[in-house]
Design an enzyme around this catalytic site. Structure first.
Site, short mmCIF file in Angstrom:
data_model
loop_
_atom_site.label_atom_id
_atom_site.label_comp_id
_atom_site.label_asym_id
_atom_site.label_seq_id
_atom_site.Cartn_x
_atom_site.Cartn_y
_atom_site.Cartn_z
N SER A 193 -29.98 43.50 -10.30
CA SER A 193 -31.53 43.89 -10.26
C SER A 193 -31.47 45.40 -10.55
O SER A 193 -31.28 45.79 -11.39
CB SER A 193 -31.87 43.08 -8.92
N ASP A 347 -36.27 33.33 -13.64
CA ASP A 347 -36.38 34.56 -13.00
C ASP A 347 -37.52 35.45 -13.86
O ASP A 347 -37.45 35.22 -14.93
CB ASP A 347 -35.14 35.33 -13.22
N HIS A 377 -33.93 34.75 -9.31
CA HIS A 377 -33.47 36.33 -9.01
C HIS A 377 -33.13 36.45 -7.82
O HIS A 377 -33.81 35.54 -6.80
CB HIS A 377 -34.92 37.01 -9.28
#
Length: 407
Positions: A193, A347, A377
């Site tokens: 991320s 995601d 995610h």
């Protein structure tokens, strides 16, 4: 006195119940769980807990008791049961930056591979403790020395502190590789991320440094690549997929770049994007670069929206080429090390990975790609979580380990 305490207790119970009911209604009102996700009920519970924690954190912040990010990280860390199987763990400080070193217990006759890991969490969540087990696993399974960087986060530190800390810690590590028994020709940067974004930013900053060992490979797990085109297919398809919804993503971005949240609609529509900038960068950020198979249920709206100069001035720090690594010159991209990219079908940032994959391939950078059809995610941050475990988490980490072993 007893009556007063009883009244306060009852009021607290009513408040707690009311907040819990609101969280449940908010979840069922907004959340969308694709059929591909394994254990959907478990993910629903996880999302409700996240909403509840963030809500209580916001209440405590308004009461000036504790900031929301500090409250969330505190709760996150106290439930972590750290595992050090066959790994020696050492807490260090590189100047003011806390780091954690993971080294296999077995003696090696030659220098080992080195992995620098930057954790995700939107610069609000995530910590050395919450990613401890993941890095311990990486060190053990790949027989590598792993450095986990504890960069400074919100609410006390905004952009560019995160990148500065990651860069400073990485340079310190690269200068002292021999002290940690690391082979200078096999250093890998890895992150998930926002930590993946840090990987790209650090590698680009180091690409012309001749005084340091070159980075061997970059591993990017559902990485943030840009905040400009928020109307890509995955942003539309997965905007309400928990736990990283569109609203939550925008909250993290706005807090990190110190942008008032009231500008979120301008950011979504692209009204804050200067027309001259879009003409230059659309070739890399347009949905035209996304393969057709990922455009199911996608309605291509006019983008960007009518230009709003006020919105541009208020949000331009998040749109700057200096914080959007996909927009650097071809000469920089072409010098980057080989990449292993991980994307998740469910995601909101799936298409960021696809755009970056194409950008690298266009400049002949070797790319390996793992796509988790049942992934979402944040799933990697749940690694070794006994209650909220998902098959996609282990599958992604197995793929990462397999790639690293070949480096």
């Amino acid at each position: 006195m007893n009556i007063l305490l009883e009244i306060l207790l009852i009021a607290a119970c009513i408040l707690g119940l009311s907040i819990s009911m609101w969280v449940l209604m908010e979840h069922f009102r907004t959340a969308h769980l694709p059929s591909a996700i394994s254990h959907p009920v478990k993910l629903q519970i996880l999302h409700c807990i996240l909403l509840l924690v963030v809500t209580w954190g916001n209440i405590l912040e308004k009461l000036k008791i504790c900031s929301m990010p500090h409250f969330c990280c505190f709760l996150q860390d106290i439930f972590v049961v750290k595992e050090n199987l066959n790994v020696v763990v050492t807490d260090l400080r590189f100047g003011t930056i806390p780091v954690r070193l993971f080294q296999p217990q077995t003696v090696s006759s030659s220098p080992r591979r080195g992995i620098v890991f930057y954790h995700g969490g939107g610069a609000m969540f995530g910590s050395l403790d919450s990613y401890h087990n993941l890095c311990s696993f990486l060190s053990r399974e790949t027989d590598s020395v792993v450095l986990l960087v504890g960069y400074r986060q919100l609410p006390d530190h905004h952009h560019p502190v995160l990148i500065q800390d990651c860069l400073t810690a990485t340079v310190h590590f690269l200068i002292n590789l021999s002290a940690y028994g690391v082979d200078p020709s096999r250093v890998v940067l890895c992150g998930d991320s926002m930590g993946g974004w840090a990987v790209v930013m650090v590698i680009q900053a180091l690409v012309n440094r001749t005084d340091l060992p070159h980075i061997r490979a970059q591993i990017l797990i559902y990485t943030v690549i840009q905040c400009i085109n928020l109307q890509l297919p995955s942003h539309q398809q997965n905007k309400n997929v928990p736990p990283f919804t569109q609203e939550f993503m925008l909250m993290c971005v706005c807090k990190y770049f110190a942008i008032d949240f009231s500008w979120r609609e301008a950011m979504l529509s692209g009204a804050c994007i200067h027309p001259d900038h879009w003409k230059k960068y659309r070739k890399w950020l347009s949905s035209d670069n996304i393969p057709k198979r990922y455009k199911k249920k996608y309605h291509e709206a006019p983008f960007p929206g009518p230009f709003d100069e006020a919105a541009y001035l208020e949000t331009k720090q998040a749109l700057d080429v200096k914080v959007t690594p996909i927009l650097v010159d071809d000469e920089i991209i072409a010098q980057l090390p080989e990449a292993f990219l991980v994307s998740c079908e469910n995601d909101i940032l799936r298409d960021d990975t696809l755009l970056y994959k194409k950008r690298l391939e266009d400049q002949k950078v070797p790319v390996s790609w793992y796509h988790a059809e049942d992934g979402f995610h944040g799933c990697v941050s749940l690694f070794s979580n006994k209650v909220f475990s998902f098959p996609c988490t282990q599958n992604i980490m197995n793929a990462v380990v397999s790639y690293i072993k070949g480096v």
